[in-house]
Design a protein around this motif. Sequence first.
Motif, short mmCIF file in Angstrom:
data_model
loop_
_atom_site.label_atom_id
_atom_site.label_comp_id
_atom_site.label_asym_id
_atom_site.label_seq_id
_atom_site.Cartn_x
_atom_site.Cartn_y
_atom_site.Cartn_z
N MET A 123 -1.42 15.92 1.72
CA MET A 123 -1.60 15.47 0.26
C MET A 123 -0.95 15.19 -0.51
SD MET A 123 -5.32 13.64 1.28
CE MET A 123 -5.93 15.45 2.24
N GLU A 124 -0.01 16.15 -0.64
CA GLU A 124 0.37 16.86 -2.09
C GLU A 124 -0.46 17.43 -2.80
OE1 GLU A 124 3.37 14.28 -3.66
OE2 GLU A 124 4.48 14.64 -1.60
N ASN A 125 -2.02 17.48 -2.31
CA ASN A 125 -2.95 18.29 -3.37
C ASN A 125 -2.81 19.80 -3.52
OD1 ASN A 125 -4.09 15.58 -3.55
ND2 ASN A 125 -5.70 15.81 -1.79
N LYS A 126 -3.60 20.12 -4.19
CA LYS A 126 -3.32 21.50 -4.08
C LYS A 126 -3.79 22.34 -2.98
CE LYS A 126 -3.34 24.75 -8.07
NZ LYS A 126 -3.97 25.15 -9.74
N ASP A 134 1.15 -1.08 0.00
CA ASP A 134 -0.18 -0.19 -0.20
C ASP A 134 1.08 1.21 -0.24
OD1 ASP A 134 -1.89 2.33 0.25
OD2 ASP A 134 -2.77 1.43 2.40
N ASN A 135 0.41 2.19 -1.24
CA ASN A 135 1.49 3.52 -1.06
C ASN A 135 1.05 4.77 -0.70
OD1 ASN A 135 3.61 2.01 -2.58
ND2 ASN A 135 3.12 1.99 -4.08
N LYS A 136 0.00 3.82 0.28
CA LYS A 136 -0.74 5.27 1.04
C LYS A 136 0.16 5.98 1.86
CE LYS A 136 -5.96 5.01 -0.34
NZ LYS A 136 -7.34 4.95 0.59
N LYS A 137 -0.27 7.03 1.73
CA LYS A 137 1.10 7.85 2.87
C LYS A 137 -0.28 8.42 4.63
CE LYS A 137 3.48 12.19 3.29
NZ LYS A 137 4.22 13.38 3.03
N GLU A 138 -0.17 7.85 5.44
CA GLU A 138 -0.46 8.26 6.35
C GLU A 138 -0.82 8.99 6.80
OE1 GLU A 138 -0.70 7.30 11.60
OE2 GLU A 138 -0.07 5.66 9.91
N VAL A 160 2.98 20.78 12.08
CA VAL A 160 2.86 19.53 11.64
C VAL A 160 1.80 20.55 9.85
CG1 VAL A 160 1.53 17.47 10.10
CG2 VAL A 160 2.54 17.17 12.33
N THR A 161 2.14 19.95 9.04
CA THR A 161 1.59 20.71 7.59
C THR A 161 -0.08 20.11 7.34
OG1 THR A 161 2.48 19.43 5.90
CG2 THR A 161 3.52 21.64 6.38
N CYS A 162 -0.93 21.18 6.77
CA CYS A 162 -1.95 20.63 7.21
C CYS A 162 -2.22 19.42 6.04
CB CYS A 162 -3.70 22.18 6.26
SG CYS A 162 -2.29 21.87 5.08
N PRO A 163 -4.07 18.63 6.71
CA PRO A 163 -3.77 17.77 5.57
C PRO A 163 -3.84 17.77 4.01
CG PRO A 163 -5.65 17.36 7.43
CD PRO A 163 -4.48 18.88 7.65
N PRO A 164 -4.73 18.99 3.45
CA PRO A 164 -3.93 19.00 1.72
C PRO A 164 -3.04 19.02 1.56
CG PRO A 164 -6.25 20.47 2.85
CD PRO A 164 -5.09 19.90 4.04
N ASN A 221 -9.92 17.85 7.72
CA ASN A 221 -9.04 17.16 6.85
C ASN A 221 -8.96 17.65 6.03
OD1 ASN A 221 -8.25 15.06 8.56
ND2 ASN A 221 -10.40 13.74 8.77
N GLU A 222 -10.16 18.10 5.26
CA GLU A 222 -10.23 18.58 3.60
C GLU A 222 -10.10 19.86 3.38
OE1 GLU A 222 -11.47 16.52 1.40
OE2 GLU A 222 -11.02 14.68 3.28
N SER A 223 -9.93 20.99 4.47
CA SER A 223 -9.84 22.78 4.94
C SER A 223 -8.40 22.68 5.20
CB SER A 223 -11.12 22.76 4.55
OG SER A 223 -11.17 22.64 6.00
N CYS A 224 -8.17 23.86 4.70
CA CYS A 224 -7.44 25.30 5.23
C CYS A 224 -8.04 25.92 6.57
CB CYS A 224 -6.52 25.71 4.16
SG CYS A 224 -5.62 24.74 3.41
N GLN A 225 -7.73 25.72 8.06
CA GLN A 225 -7.83 26.11 9.15
C GLN A 225 -7.07 28.12 8.45
OE1 GLN A 225 -8.41 24.74 12.69
NE2 GLN A 225 -8.60 26.97 13.37
N TYR A 226 -7.89 28.85 8.70
CA TYR A 226 -7.14 30.19 8.28
C TYR A 226 -6.76 31.17 8.76
CZ TYR A 226 -8.37 29.24 3.71
OH TYR A 226 -8.81 28.91 2.13
N PHE A 227 -7.80 31.00 10.74
CA PHE A 227 -7.18 31.98 12.00
C PHE A 227 -7.02 31.11 12.78
CE2 PHE A 227 -10.20 35.18 8.59
CZ PHE A 227 -9.12 35.28 8.15
#
Length: 72
Positions: free
Chosen positions: A67-70, A2-6, A60-64, A28-34
């Motif tokens: 996941m190396e997503n935009k 499994d190549n999925k990154k935790e 730790v950087t945010c989940p997006p 998990n699916e968005s950024c927290q701006y404030f």
Amino acid sequence: MDNKKEIITTSILTCPNCGNQKEEEMPNESCQYFYTCIKCNFFMKPKQGHCCVFCSYGTVTCPPKQMENKCC
């Protein structure tokens, strides 16, 4: 194999004003701006070029980003 990154979903935010640290759950699916420091009430927003407060002030950087997503 499994190549999925935790994805790490918690990060410790450090207030740039007073140095207080607090572990927080990241969305998990968005950024927290404030974020407001619970010790000194400093209002944090992302540094220029960063997408969220976790990428600017967290351990730790945010989940997006993980996941190396935009990002947001």
